[in-house]
Every structure is written in structure tokens, then in C-alpha cells.
Design a protein around this motif. Structure first.
Motif, short mmCIF file in Angstrom:
data_model
loop_
_atom_site.label_atom_id
_atom_site.label_comp_id
_atom_site.label_asym_id
_atom_site.label_seq_id
_atom_site.Cartn_x
_atom_site.Cartn_y
_atom_site.Cartn_z
N ARG A 76 0.85 -1.18 0.00
CA ARG A 76 0.00 0.00 0.00
C ARG A 76 0.89 1.24 0.00
N THR A 77 0.39 2.29 -0.59
CA THR A 77 1.13 3.55 -0.62
C THR A 77 1.06 4.18 0.76
N ILE A 78 2.23 4.51 1.30
CA ILE A 78 2.28 5.15 2.62
C ILE A 78 2.86 6.56 2.57
N GLY A 79 3.35 6.97 1.40
CA GLY A 79 3.89 8.31 1.33
C GLY A 79 4.38 8.66 -0.06
N TYR A 80 4.76 9.91 -0.16
CA TYR A 80 5.22 10.46 -1.43
C TYR A 80 6.35 11.43 -1.11
N LYS A 81 7.53 11.13 -1.61
CA LYS A 81 8.67 12.02 -1.40
C LYS A 81 8.83 12.88 -2.65
N GLU A 82 8.50 14.15 -2.49
CA GLU A 82 8.56 15.06 -3.62
C GLU A 82 9.98 15.61 -3.79
N LYS A 83 10.47 15.54 -5.01
CA LYS A 83 11.80 16.07 -5.35
C LYS A 83 12.84 15.61 -4.33
N ILE A 84 12.90 14.31 -4.11
CA ILE A 84 13.78 13.72 -3.09
C ILE A 84 15.21 13.54 -3.58
N GLY A 85 15.40 13.43 -4.89
CA GLY A 85 16.74 13.25 -5.43
C GLY A 85 16.83 13.75 -6.86
N LYS A 86 18.04 14.10 -7.27
CA LYS A 86 18.26 14.59 -8.62
C LYS A 86 18.91 13.52 -9.48
N MET A 87 18.42 13.41 -10.70
CA MET A 87 19.02 12.53 -11.70
C MET A 87 19.27 13.35 -12.95
N LYS A 88 20.52 13.42 -13.35
CA LYS A 88 20.88 14.17 -14.55
C LYS A 88 20.30 15.58 -14.52
N GLY A 89 20.37 16.20 -13.35
CA GLY A 89 19.92 17.58 -13.18
C GLY A 89 18.42 17.77 -13.00
N ILE A 90 17.66 16.68 -12.96
CA ILE A 90 16.20 16.77 -12.83
C ILE A 90 15.78 16.20 -11.48
N TRP A 91 14.97 16.95 -10.74
CA TRP A 91 14.46 16.47 -9.47
C TRP A 91 13.44 15.37 -9.72
N ARG A 92 13.54 14.30 -8.94
CA ARG A 92 12.64 13.15 -9.09
C ARG A 92 11.87 12.90 -7.80
N ASP A 93 10.64 12.43 -7.96
CA ASP A 93 9.79 12.06 -6.83
C ASP A 93 9.89 10.55 -6.61
N ASN A 94 9.41 10.11 -5.46
CA ASN A 94 9.42 8.69 -5.14
C ASN A 94 8.17 8.37 -4.33
N ILE A 95 7.50 7.29 -4.72
CA ILE A 95 6.32 6.81 -3.99
C ILE A 95 6.79 5.73 -3.04
N LEU A 96 6.39 5.84 -1.77
CA LEU A 96 6.78 4.86 -0.76
C LEU A 96 5.65 3.85 -0.59
N LEU A 97 6.02 2.59 -0.67
CA LEU A 97 5.06 1.49 -0.53
C LEU A 97 5.51 0.58 0.60
N GLU A 98 4.54 -0.07 1.23
CA GLU A 98 4.86 -0.95 2.35
C GLU A 98 3.91 -2.14 2.33
N ARG A 99 4.45 -3.27 2.75
CA ARG A 99 3.65 -4.48 2.91
C ARG A 99 3.97 -5.10 4.25
N ARG A 100 2.94 -5.29 5.05
CA ARG A 100 3.10 -5.95 6.35
C ARG A 100 2.86 -7.44 6.19
N SER A 101 3.64 -8.24 6.89
CA SER A 101 3.49 -9.68 6.83
C SER A 101 2.14 -10.10 7.40
N LYS A 102 1.45 -10.93 6.66
CA LYS A 102 0.18 -11.48 7.16
C LYS A 102 0.44 -12.60 8.14
N ILE A 103 1.56 -13.28 8.01
CA ILE A 103 1.89 -14.40 8.87
C ILE A 103 2.18 -13.93 10.30
N ILE A 104 2.90 -12.86 10.41
CA ILE A 104 3.28 -12.36 11.73
C ILE A 104 2.11 -11.68 12.42
#
Length: 166
Positions: A135-163
Motif C-alpha cells: 500500500r502507498t504510505i507516502g510520497y517524497k517530492e523532489k527527493i533526489g536529482k538525476m541528470k539535473g532533474i528532481w525526481r519524486d518517489n512513492i513509498l510502498l509498504e507491505r506488512r506480513s500477514k503471517i506475523i
């Protein structure tokens, strides 16, 4: 069509793993990394457990592995996901099979949370993660630069169903 086989990665798979990693780097939408690390650096930054390769017609076409999110013991059951598929073999369900096997292996190893950071442009990766219970738990806006362009990153997480903490 030959079935895709998922197997444990060994040190001798590094040549194929690094080749596929390089293809992912070249897309510009798989990682912030700009060059393939040495075997030693890659090996030291990934957990020894849950390293997988996908083979198709006796050719390695993908890999998956986990990295620790922190060296603090309290986060010992939390890992970051890496899944890479040879760009000439995308769209065949290989990424999903690798991620499914990685999830199963992580639960056997007692990991309770898997995390991923995915570029918003990497729709296929986002779809696979969502399909497999992330599931999406966050959004990092302009978290890092690649070739001079700021890039965003979507944070996803999965919790173990077994535990049982999902």
C-alpha cells in the motif's frame, strides 16, 4: 512457452545480476543509482537471505533481493525490496513472480515489513506492488536529482500477514 523458474541467487550469478541491474539503471525509472556497483559493495548492502533469480529458457532474466533499512536492531524485521527484470523480458509476469517469491521468503525469515520506493513513472512496478498487497504510505517530492532533474518517489509498504501485524 517455457515456465519461468525462481531460484536462490548465488555468487556466480553476479554477472547476470549486474547486467540486468545495468539495464534497469539505463531506463532512468528504476533506481537513483547511476552505475552498477562492484560485487563487494552490492553484496555488503543486501541481506544474505532472500536473494533470488528468475530464469527463462536457461537464461537469467530477473533478480530480487532485500536491503536492510537500518542497522538498528529494532528494524531487523524491515527490509527494502529490489526487483529487476531484463528489459527484453518485461510484460511476462516475471517481476510479479520474483516479488511473490521474495514476499514468501521474507515471511519464512521472520521479516514483518517490506518497503519499496518507486518512481511514479514506473507504472508496471507500482501495479505489481499493489497487486501483491503493498500500500502507498507516502510520497517524497523532489527527493533526489538525476541528470539535473528532481525526481519524486512513492513509498510502498507491505506488512506480513503471517506475523499478524498488518
Amino acid at each position: 512457452m517455457t515456465a519461468v523458474a525462481i531460484n536462490k541467487m548465488t555468487d556466480s550469478d553476479w554477472h547476470d545480476v549486474s547486467r540486468i541491474y545495468g539495464l534497469g539503471i539505463a531506463t532512468g525509472d528504476a533506481t537513483f543509482e547511476s552505475e552498477i556497483p562492484s560485487w563487494e559493495n552490492w553484496n555488503n548492502s543486501h541481506l544474505m537471505k532472500c536473494r533470488l533469480i528468475a530464469t527463462y529458457n536457461d537464461t537469467t532474466v530477473g533478480w530480487a533481493a532485500l536491503s536492510p533499512v537500518s542497522s538498528r536492531c529494532v528494524y531487523g524485521g524491515v527490509a527494502e525490496v529490489s526487483v529487476y527484470v531484463d528489459t527484453s523480458h518485461t510484460g511476462k509476469g516475471i517481476g510479479a513472480k520474483l516479488l511473490e517469491a521474495l514476499i514468501a521468503g521474507s515471511e519464512k525469515e521472520g521479516l514483518w515489513t517490506l518497503q519499496s520506493g518507486v518512481f511514479p513513472e514506473n507504472i508496471a512496478s507500482l501495479n505489481i506492488h499493489n497487486k501483491l498487497g503493498f500500500r502507498t504510505i507516502g510520497y517524497k517530492e523532489k527527493i533526489g536529482k538525476m541528470k539535473g532533474i528532481w525526481r519524486d518517489n512513492i513509498l510502498l509498504e507491505r506488512r506480513s500477514k503471517i506475523i499478524g501485524i498488518n
